[in-house]
Design a protein around this motif. Structure first.
Motif, PDB file in Angstrom:
ATOM      1  N   PHE A 102     124.955 -10.831  54.402  1.00  0.00           N
ATOM      2  CA  PHE A 102     124.078  -9.840  53.955  1.00  0.00           C
ATOM      3  C   PHE A 102     124.073  -8.718  55.053  1.00  0.00           C
ATOM      4  O   PHE A 102     123.914  -7.505  54.446  1.00  0.00           O
ATOM      5  CB  PHE A 102     122.781 -10.642  54.147  1.00  0.00           C
ATOM      6  N   ARG A 110     125.601   1.251  53.600  1.00  0.00           N
ATOM      7  CA  ARG A 110     125.118   2.463  54.029  1.00  0.00           C
ATOM      8  C   ARG A 110     126.265   3.215  54.861  1.00  0.00           C
ATOM      9  O   ARG A 110     125.820   4.403  54.777  1.00  0.00           O
ATOM     10  CB  ARG A 110     124.242   2.121  55.552  1.00  0.00           C
ATOM     11  N   LEU A 138     118.369  -5.022  46.354  1.00  0.00           N
ATOM     12  CA  LEU A 138     117.585  -4.403  47.368  1.00  0.00           C
ATOM     13  C   LEU A 138     117.885  -3.186  47.387  1.00  0.00           C
ATOM     14  O   LEU A 138     116.985  -2.200  47.663  1.00  0.00           O
ATOM     15  CB  LEU A 138     117.900  -5.365  48.630  1.00  0.00           C
ATOM     16  N   ARG A 240     125.315  -0.224  60.959  1.00  0.00           N
ATOM     17  CA  ARG A 240     123.800  -0.258  61.124  1.00  0.00           C
ATOM     18  C   ARG A 240     123.417  -1.562  60.088  1.00  0.00           C
ATOM     19  O   ARG A 240     123.303  -1.335  58.813  1.00  0.00           O
ATOM     20  CB  ARG A 240     123.162   1.112  60.625  1.00  0.00           C
ATOM     21  N   PRO A 242     120.651  -4.346  58.944  1.00  0.00           N
ATOM     22  CA  PRO A 242     119.094  -4.034  58.710  1.00  0.00           C
ATOM     23  C   PRO A 242     118.257  -5.028  59.412  1.00  0.00           C
ATOM     24  O   PRO A 242     116.913  -4.541  59.519  1.00  0.00           O
ATOM     25  CB  PRO A 242     118.935  -4.306  57.216  1.00  0.00           C
ATOM     26  N   ILE A 243     118.718  -6.042  59.796  1.00  0.00           N
ATOM     27  CA  ILE A 243     117.767  -7.167  60.623  1.00  0.00           C
ATOM     28  C   ILE A 243     117.924  -6.940  62.082  1.00  0.00           C
ATOM     29  O   ILE A 243     118.570  -7.542  62.943  1.00  0.00           O
ATOM     30  CB  ILE A 243     118.140  -8.666  60.218  1.00  0.00           C
TER      31      ILE A 243
ATOM     32  N   SER B  98     112.832 -13.592  64.480  1.00  0.00           N
ATOM     33  CA  SER B  98     113.045 -12.372  63.687  1.00  0.00           C
ATOM     34  C   SER B  98     113.926 -12.450  62.437  1.00  0.00           C
ATOM     35  O   SER B  98     113.310 -11.468  61.440  1.00  0.00           O
ATOM     36  CB  SER B  98     114.097 -11.494  64.803  1.00  0.00           C
ATOM     37  N   PHE B 102     111.843 -10.827  58.912  1.00  0.00           N
ATOM     38  CA  PHE B 102     112.406  -9.965  58.126  1.00  0.00           C
ATOM     39  C   PHE B 102     112.313 -10.368  56.936  1.00  0.00           C
ATOM     40  O   PHE B 102     111.972  -9.526  55.940  1.00  0.00           O
ATOM     41  CB  PHE B 102     114.006  -9.550  58.410  1.00  0.00           C
ATOM     42  N   ARG B 110     107.264  -6.458  48.563  1.00  0.00           N
ATOM     43  CA  ARG B 110     107.631  -6.774  47.147  1.00  0.00           C
ATOM     44  C   ARG B 110     106.449  -7.045  46.546  1.00  0.00           C
ATOM     45  O   ARG B 110     106.515  -6.658  45.497  1.00  0.00           O
ATOM     46  CB  ARG B 110     108.854  -7.797  47.206  1.00  0.00           C
ATOM     47  N   VAL B 131     112.188  -5.215  64.171  1.00  0.00           N
ATOM     48  CA  VAL B 131     112.057  -5.657  62.780  1.00  0.00           C
ATOM     49  C   VAL B 131     111.586  -5.134  61.633  1.00  0.00           C
ATOM     50  O   VAL B 131     111.865  -4.435  60.772  1.00  0.00           O
ATOM     51  CB  VAL B 131     111.995  -7.301  62.728  1.00  0.00           C
ATOM     52  N   GLY B 134     112.989  -1.716  61.334  1.00  0.00           N
ATOM     53  CA  GLY B 134     114.324  -1.944  60.231  1.00  0.00           C
ATOM     54  C   GLY B 134     114.027  -2.035  59.005  1.00  0.00           C
ATOM     55  O   GLY B 134     114.548  -1.605  57.851  1.00  0.00           O
ATOM     56  N   LEU B 138     114.713   0.320  55.750  1.00  0.00           N
ATOM     57  CA  LEU B 138     115.276  -0.220  54.341  1.00  0.00           C
ATOM     58  C   LEU B 138     114.645   0.162  53.390  1.00  0.00           C
ATOM     59  O   LEU B 138     115.201   0.301  52.233  1.00  0.00           O
ATOM     60  CB  LEU B 138     115.511  -1.534  54.829  1.00  0.00           C
ATOM     61  N   LEU B 139     113.197  -0.187  53.275  1.00  0.00           N
ATOM     62  CA  LEU B 139     112.546   0.086  51.772  1.00  0.00           C
ATOM     63  C   LEU B 139     111.840   1.555  51.821  1.00  0.00           C
ATOM     64  O   LEU B 139     111.125   1.629  50.912  1.00  0.00           O
ATOM     65  CB  LEU B 139     111.395  -0.936  52.082  1.00  0.00           C
ATOM     66  N   PRO B 242     114.806 -11.446  50.635  1.00  0.00           N
ATOM     67  CA  PRO B 242     115.945 -10.769  50.135  1.00  0.00           C
ATOM     68  C   PRO B 242     117.492 -11.126  50.453  1.00  0.00           C
ATOM     69  O   PRO B 242     118.321 -10.767  49.808  1.00  0.00           O
ATOM     70  CB  PRO B 242     116.034  -9.239  50.928  1.00  0.00           C
ATOM     71  N   ILE B 243     117.244 -12.283  51.444  1.00  0.00           N
ATOM     72  CA  ILE B 243     118.793 -12.877  51.875  1.00  0.00           C
ATOM     73  C   ILE B 243     119.132 -14.052  50.943  1.00  0.00           C
ATOM     74  O   ILE B 243     118.623 -15.280  51.495  1.00  0.00           O
ATOM     75  CB  ILE B 243     118.648 -13.085  53.480  1.00  0.00           C
TER      76      ILE B 243
END
Lengths: 389, 389
Positions: A102, A110, A138, A240, A242-243, B98, B102, B110, B131, B134, B138-139, B242-243
């Motif tokens: 992931f 990215r 995502l 980079r 994301p977590i 962490s 995430f 969501r 986190v 991040g 991401l979003l 998401p994972i």
């Protein structure tokens, strides 16, 4: 030209790796051909766990330094690096395979902004498919399946592929596919779960960008042991993920307010290292000391060839689904049979452990560190007794 | 009214939890006040690790069933649930704090599509900040800091807050802040790292939506032990993290092509459970058998009060940064001093283990399962010897 038990015994006598089986603890009478699913226990692990408990008791939190817990992720990475053809600082042990996939998949996308697609094979290990599906959802990307004709073109950000197919054991052309991905400017991410520790892996030689793998199969780290991630040196400062937990911070204990990625692969960490699992893995990797990956491949090929030859003689109802050429095959041989699940269950009652993958695949793994040629002979004998006439 | 060692001895003699210290293995002469960072080793862990090694040796891959490895994530979740005021099926043990933060933070955003902000406190534990940074990047969301005046309004998707502040030990108003978040339609995500196992946590009573926590502090799971995640029953079927690895699939071994989330909290898993760490945690949680969270709170408060009173008498140069009211404080007392780092280093040489948080905070944790009142007395004596005049 019937193959006899004596032939298997002769092969073991000539096997330069035969002595390594003593590094493992396998129950008498069991033929364990499922090391491609969960490796057998290296003898050193139990002692390492006891030493861990002593370290914790004696030094409490101080053991992060005194017992080297804090350095395990990187140190284990250097040990795995040797097995996958990477430089020492290109691999880190952390999290799970799917978690690392992931992270690297998002990081790869990215690094290729503006590209709209991720490619994978529908035949890949399902968890890789699921993670890729999740990442595409995502990030608003499209997921294409290489083996269903999805084009590898300049809309592709990254290609995900397994080095060895989990069902058939077929070895992918790592250098060739990586070159094809690079030709269109895509990144290449390899899953090494079913190859590392059993056959040579040459990430550097192939020009690979990113890779992930587990340590509980051929690396014998134990159930759910920590996974690893590889990032080619040239890309490390651009990754980079994301977590962004404190585990990947450049100065974790400065307790700064803003995230700042650690240099190199350390930024792939999320939180504290799972020390107990890492201590077990560290001991498990000792079983590879003094062994070359080429020797592992030769032994694996010899075991697989014996299995295929014996099966041709005595298990004609089984259809080989692995490549016939040992050079095209990982350390695994798979057969199909409509009653595969029942055959495996009955074989297991007779002490032969393989595993089933739906709908009708029987997988047999030949972990070269501890499987003997006589085990292969025994396995075929016992399976022959349970295959329906 | 000077407090004497005899007073501490009397408090220990009257302590209903005094016998629990025997469940731990703490070196003679060491006063361990860092269980809020890494818990002390429960005696049962070493034996559990040896039993794990036996299970692996005996049953190999079959131990996923025979030794119950496959059920550990959910079973440990039910054990943790009791300590955090959750229903048995609302907690699962998996991954890291962490990593779970995430997953739940993305899932929360969501569940609140169209909302543009995430709120956190700048004083929160840094990894939570990182986190959240991040996830927002991401979003494409904005991160606001509650303690710097960011408004809690209907643009907020989710509020992240620690139950107990890692620096000061201050207990947040879980029910009150959750209600404020709900008033504007936001979700509430609690970090329980510094409270669970030391003071009562009532997620159900507070109406909390989501929570995460670690198990290596007051739960004594060992360095980097697996973390947990909580999802209120009413939200479980709506959580989409998401994972999406096979660990969270509804039918993991069906090897289906498409991801399908497992029911309940099982979908928060990503990959295989880290069995060795879970086995250790399972044994560690035995130390809580027969103990109520109320009794833990009372003991923790008694230890903290003694420390504060002794410090007022003998450590006047230290400035209390924790709340003075024990009911407002977790199982931790923090002091500030310009030479905090050096004082702690010298105290450690004298066997008193606390920890330092920049720039000038000394933290002392009072794990109620194993810290004695005489330990508190000893700690102040030894610290007094090293505080600059």
């Amino acid at each position: 030209m019937t193959i006899t038990r004596a032939d298997a015994v002769r092969l073991d006598a000539a096997d330069p790796l035969a002595g390594l089986r003593d590094r493992f603890d396998i129950p008498e009478g069991v033929v364990y051909l499922d090391g491609n699913s969960l490796g057998a226990p290296p003898r050193a692990v139990a002692g390492a766990l006891a030493a861990f408990a002593d370290d914790w008791r004696r030094d409490l939190i101080g053991a992060w330094g005194s017992a080297g817990w804090g350095g395990l992720a990187a140190r284990l990475g250097t040990r795995v690096a040797r097995l996958v053809g990477a430089a020492e600082d290109e691999v880190i042990v952390t999290d799970t395979t799917s978690g690392n996939l992931f992270k690297l998949l998002v990081a790869a996308c990215r690094m290729r902004p503006g590209r709209s697609r991720v490619l994978i094979e529908a035949a890949n290990f399902p968890s890789d498919l699921y993670v890729a599906q999740g990442v595409c959802e995502l990030l608003g990307l499209e997921l294409g399946y290489l083996d269903e004709g999805a084009p590898l073109d300049e809309t592709v950000a990254v290609v995900v592929h397994s080095h060895v197919d989990f069902r058939t054991g077929e070895i992918a052309d790592m250098a060739g596919l990586t070159a094809r991905a690079h030709d269109v400017g895509a990144l290449m991410l390899w899953d090494l779960c079913h190859s590392a520790g059993a056959i040579p892996v040459d990430l550097t030689g192939a020009g690979a960008d990113l890779a992930v793998g587990c340590t509980y199969k051929y690396l014998n780290g134990g159930p759910g042991s920590p996974a690893y991630a590889y990032v080619a040196g040239r890309l490390q400062d651009r990754v980079r993920q994301p977590i962004t937990g404190w585990g990947g911070h450049a100065r974790r204990f400065a307790m700064a307010r803003e995230f700042e990625p650690a240099p190199g692969t350390a930024r792939l960490q999320v939180s504290q290292a799972p020390v107990i699992g890492m201590v077990a893995l560290d001991a498990a990797l000792d079983a590879f000391e003094g062994v070359t990956v080429e020797a592992l491949r030769d032994k694996a090929a010899s075991l697989g060839e014996l299995f295929v030859a014996l099966a041709a003689e005595r298990l004609p109802a089984l259809r080989l689904v692995s490549p016939r050429d040992p050079a095209a095959r990982g350390s695994q041989v798979s057969f199909a049979h409509p009653a595969a699940e029942r055959i495996l269950a009955e074989a297991a009652e007779r002490g032969v452990v393989g595993d089933f993958r739906p709908p009708e695949t029987m997988r047999f793994g030949f972990a070269p560190l501890y499987v003997r040629h006589v085990d292969v002979y025994e396995a075929v004998e016992r399976i022959a007794a349970v295959v329906p006439a």
